[in-house]
Scaffold this motif. Structure first.
Motif, PDB file in Angstrom:
ATOM      1  N   TRP A 195      34.609  46.623  35.888  1.00 40.65           N
ATOM      2  CA  TRP A 195      33.788  45.486  35.472  1.00 40.65           C
ATOM      3  C   TRP A 195      32.311  45.775  35.662  1.00 40.65           C
ATOM      4  CZ3 TRP A 195      35.141  41.496  32.652  1.00 40.65           C
ATOM      5  CH2 TRP A 195      36.480  41.097  32.603  1.00 40.65           C
ATOM      6  N   LEU A 284      38.302  39.668  39.654  1.00 43.02           N
ATOM      7  CA  LEU A 284      37.119  38.820  39.628  1.00 43.02           C
ATOM      8  C   LEU A 284      37.341  37.538  40.423  1.00 43.02           C
ATOM      9  CD1 LEU A 284      35.980  39.042  35.891  1.00 43.02           C
ATOM     10  CD2 LEU A 284      35.124  40.324  37.851  1.00 43.02           C
ATOM     11  N   SER A 288      32.480  34.847  39.274  1.00 42.52           N
ATOM     12  CA  SER A 288      32.367  35.784  38.162  1.00 42.52           C
ATOM     13  C   SER A 288      33.037  35.227  36.912  1.00 42.52           C
ATOM     14  CB  SER A 288      32.999  37.128  38.535  1.00 42.52           C
ATOM     15  OG  SER A 288      32.296  37.731  39.611  1.00 42.52           O
ATOM     16  N   PHE A 336      26.002  37.570  34.579  1.00 44.31           N
ATOM     17  CA  PHE A 336      27.369  38.107  34.629  1.00 44.31           C
ATOM     18  C   PHE A 336      27.362  39.520  35.209  1.00 44.31           C
ATOM     19  CE2 PHE A 336      30.936  40.388  32.545  1.00 44.31           C
ATOM     20  CZ  PHE A 336      31.972  39.648  33.101  1.00 44.31           C
ATOM     21  N   ARG A 339      26.703  39.307  38.887  1.00 41.91           N
ATOM     22  CA  ARG A 339      27.786  38.659  39.621  1.00 41.91           C
ATOM     23  C   ARG A 339      28.947  39.614  39.863  1.00 41.91           C
ATOM     24  NH1 ARG A 339      28.039  35.204  43.295  1.00 41.91           N
ATOM     25  NH2 ARG A 339      29.258  36.925  44.165  1.00 41.91           N
ATOM     26  N   VAL A 340      29.354  40.378  38.818  1.00 38.06           N
ATOM     27  CA  VAL A 340      30.523  41.232  38.970  1.00 38.06           C
ATOM     28  C   VAL A 340      30.230  42.446  39.851  1.00 38.06           C
ATOM     29  CG1 VAL A 340      31.475  40.525  36.758  1.00 38.06           C
ATOM     30  CG2 VAL A 340      30.063  42.580  36.873  1.00 38.06           C
TER      31      VAL A 340
END
Length: 343
Positions: A195, A284, A288, A336, A339-340
């Motif tokens: 990811w 996740l 996420s 995004f 966050r990941v």
């Protein structure tokens, strides 16, 4: 003694950088309006300090108008323009430059204060200094762009417009990312999953799509081929090829618009895949997955705005919304990706 210790996080720094990011968003939106109204060449000089004030009095306005009358845009496009009409385009460009100056102050002054008070996390100090330098480079790129339209062209060079916007968007992404880092602190363990790489690749794709949009704006390609999903009834535009590779990539309206359409399709499909995979992922976390849904909503809105702007032949209000939507989408992709990396 504890007041001199640097914390790994700072809400105050995060808020400051968040405000800077909002001003950059406003700067990009006003810049888009400046382009759509043909106002970008109305100020023919670059005076970073003295130029902060608009013309004061009739004599100053007459002088500014006279300087504009010497460039090709006036002679070939706006010949016969009145002084009042000139003021209409002048204020867009002046407002755009004023926002640039305000961003510099809003960034530089608090930066010094936070450094003196030792409130910036140590790992973010040089990053913040780098952001300040990047902002200065953006100002230079802006004048380099304007200069391309003062002697031989009636508008700025599309590739210089693209560079100017690209630097602004890089600055925006870096500011947003740094604000998130300042708010959340250093992650205990960075993500090493697929990811992490995939989200960064997607962020790069969104950035590239924004650059393709800048070429559309720079060539006025949004005012042609205003049907969808076909292009004047064809899947592939008949006048796709320009006079050489560079002309096809950066200056030919048909090819520039097609590339932007294809980029939009690719980003939309990738987003559907990301949202679907995020929903099924056991790796996740809920934050996420929420960021993935935000990303999906931003892409859907931007696609609708883009199609509507094209088919309505880019009215000013819709062109502005589409450009704002691009920055919002870039922010969602940044969130995004950030966050990941903190699984």
């Amino acid at each position: 003694m504890t007041s001199f210790l640097r914390s790994d996080r700072s809400t105050a720094v995060a808020v400051w950088l968040g405000i800077v990011a909002l001003f950059i968003l406003a700067m990009v939106v006003v810049g888009g309006a400046t382009r759509l109204t043909g106002s970008g060449l109305s100020i023919t000089e670059w005076k970073p300090i003295m130029g902060a004030l608009p013309p004061m009095g009739d004599a100053a306005w007459a002088e500014a108008f006279h300087k504009y009358q010497q460039i090709p845009q006036y002679k070939l496009v706006n010949a016969g323009m009145t002084l009042d009409e000139f003021k209409g385009i002048f204020w867009w460009e002046w407002g755009h430059r004023l926002l640039g100056r305000l961003i510099g102050l809003i960034f530089a002054v608090p930066l010094v204060v936070f450094l003196i008070r030792r409130q910036i996390p140590r790992r973010l100090i040089w990053r913040c200094v780098g952001l300040l330098l990047l902002g200065g480079l953006q100002g230079l790129a802006g004048w380099w762009m304007v200069a391309s339209g003062l002697s031989e062209r009636v508008s700025v060079a599309p590739e210089r417009l693209t560079l100017h916007l690209g630097l602004a968007l890089i600055l925006f992404v870096a500011v947003v990312w740094t604000a998130l880092d300042a708010f959340a602190g250093k992650p205990r363990q960075a993500s090493v999953t697929r990811w992490r790489i995939g989200a960064l690749i997607f962020l790069g794709a969104v950035f590239l799509q924004c650059l393709l949009g800048a070429l559309v704006a720079g060539t006025d390609a949004g005012f042609v081929y205003n049907d969808w999903p076909l292009m004047n009834g064809h899947v592939w535009p008949q006048d796709y090829a320009g006079a050489g590779v560079w002309q096809t990539l950066a200056h030919n309206q048909a090819s520039v618009q097609l590339h932007h359409r294809l980029g939009a399709y690719a980003v939309a499909l990738a987003t559907v895949f990301i949202v679907a995979m995020a929903g099924r992922s056991r790796t996740l976390g809920p934050e996420s997955k929420q960021a993935a849904w935000i990303l999906g909503g931003a892409v859907a809105l931007q696609v609708l705005l883009g199609i509507s702007a094209l088919m309505m032949v880019v009215p000013l209000w819709l062109g502005i919304l589409h450009q704002a939507g691009a920055v919002v989408l870039l922010a969602a992709a940044t969130l995004f990706a950030w966050r990941v990396r903190r699984l």
